[in-house]
Design an enzyme around this catalytic site. Structure first.
Site, PDB file in Angstrom:
ATOM      1  CG  ASP A   1      -3.033   3.739  -2.393  1.00 11.49           C
ATOM      2  OD1 ASP A   1      -4.091   3.137  -2.083  1.00 11.49           O
ATOM      3  OD2 ASP A   1      -2.426   4.481  -1.607  1.00 11.49           O
TER       4      ASP A   1
ATOM      5  CG  ASN B   1      -3.696  11.888  -6.042  1.00  9.67           C
ATOM      6  OD1 ASN B   1      -3.166  11.965  -7.136  1.00  9.67           O
ATOM      7  ND2 ASN B   1      -4.270  10.783  -5.607  1.00  9.67           N
TER       8      ASN B   1
ATOM      9  CG  ASP C   1      -2.010   1.019   1.126  1.00 11.42           C
ATOM     10  OD1 ASP C   1      -3.050   0.696   0.520  1.00 11.42           O
ATOM     11  OD2 ASP C   1      -1.845   2.145   1.643  1.00 11.42           O
TER      12      ASP C   1
ATOM     13  NE  ARG D   1      15.740  -7.999  -4.418  1.00 10.31           N
ATOM     14  CZ  ARG D   1      16.142  -9.049  -5.125  1.00 10.31           C
ATOM     15  NH1 ARG D   1      17.374  -9.097  -5.630  1.00 10.31           N
ATOM     16  NH2 ARG D   1      15.326 -10.075  -5.309  1.00 10.31           N
TER      17      ARG D   1
ATOM     18  CG  HIS E   1      -6.643  13.403  -9.227  1.00  9.11           C
ATOM     19  ND1 HIS E   1      -6.716  12.527  -8.166  1.00  9.11           N
ATOM     20  CD2 HIS E   1      -7.552  14.378  -8.957  1.00  9.11           C
ATOM     21  CE1 HIS E   1      -7.624  12.937  -7.303  1.00  9.11           C
ATOM     22  NE2 HIS E   1      -8.150  14.058  -7.761  1.00  9.11           N
TER      23      HIS E   1
ATOM     24  CG  ASP F   1      -3.439   9.019 -12.973  1.00  2.04           C
ATOM     25  OD1 ASP F   1      -3.968   8.468 -11.990  1.00  2.04           O
ATOM     26  OD2 ASP F   1      -4.082   9.625 -13.859  1.00  2.04           O
TER      27      ASP F   1
END
Length: 211
Positions: free
Chosen positions: A108, A73, A65, A127, A78, A82
């Site tokens: 996300d 944003n 997440d 990693r 936005h 993206d």
């Protein structure tokens, strides 16, 4: 002979037409299986493949997440969000280019299945986190987002739904401590669930609240 030549001449364009139609159909099917923004497979494709993978092989299941995504944003628009999602998709696609599965689950949130041994799960998560938080270019400036990663090792025969929920719990633990990565020990669920999802996740109550 003339009839044979005529039949062959007629069949040639028809065969070429069917080949082109088949190619276009395959491309449409492939496009439907992929998220248009990140290029990663969709949840349905991922789950079908991941179930078969876990049934026969040991693996690590990871849930990712992004952190600071809403702030990005709000600050840059936005389109910048993206770009962050596309950057994440590129990183995850590289991670599984030769092994494993990756998908955008929605918003996300992302998931991976990596063929690895239990003692390497922490290394793989560390990693991956380092790659995800690297800056990306957006309209000539460098931006970045954080990431919270939850991971759990599985043995052949593990249930995907349980592994994803356990990895999600680990992701929540990582997020609660400011991001990074957290590896769950075993597949025994630690947090209550509502409608099969961790309590507190968006959509599990009328009040709402995400993580």
């Amino acid at each position: 002979m003339n009839a044979t030549l005529t039949a062959l001449a007629t069949a040639g364009p028809l065969a070429a037409g069917w080949s082109l139609h088949t190619l276009r159909l395959h491309r449409r099917i492939e496009a439907a299986r992929r998220d248009p923004l990140t290029g990663l497979p969709t949840r349905a494709w991922f789950e079908a493949k991941a179930r078969r993978w876990l049934a026969r092989s040991a693996a690590a299941v990871l849930v990712i997440d992004l952190d600071g995504f809403k702030a990005l944003n709000d600050a840059y628009g936005h389109a910048a969000g993206d770009a962050a999602l596309a950057h994440t998709g590129h990183v995850l696609a590289d991670c599984v280019r030769h092994r494993g599965l990756a998908a955008r689950l929605g918003g996300d949130e992302f998931a991976l299945v990596l063929p690895t041994s239990a003692h390497r799960v922490r290394f793989e998560a560390s990693r991956l986190h380092a790659w995800l938080v690297r800056p990306f270019d957006y309209e000539g400036r460098e931006l970045s987002v954080g990431a919270s990663i939850g991971a759990v090792a599985t043995q052949p025969g593990a249930e995907l739904s349980t592994a994803l929920r356990r990895a999600d719990e680990a992701m929540y633990a990582a997020k609660q401590t400011g991001g990074g990565h957290f590896v769950a020990l075993g597949l025994t669920l630690a947090l209550p669930a509502v409608n099969g999802r961790r309590a507190g996740r968006l959509g599990t109550s009328a009040i709402g609240g995400e993580r």
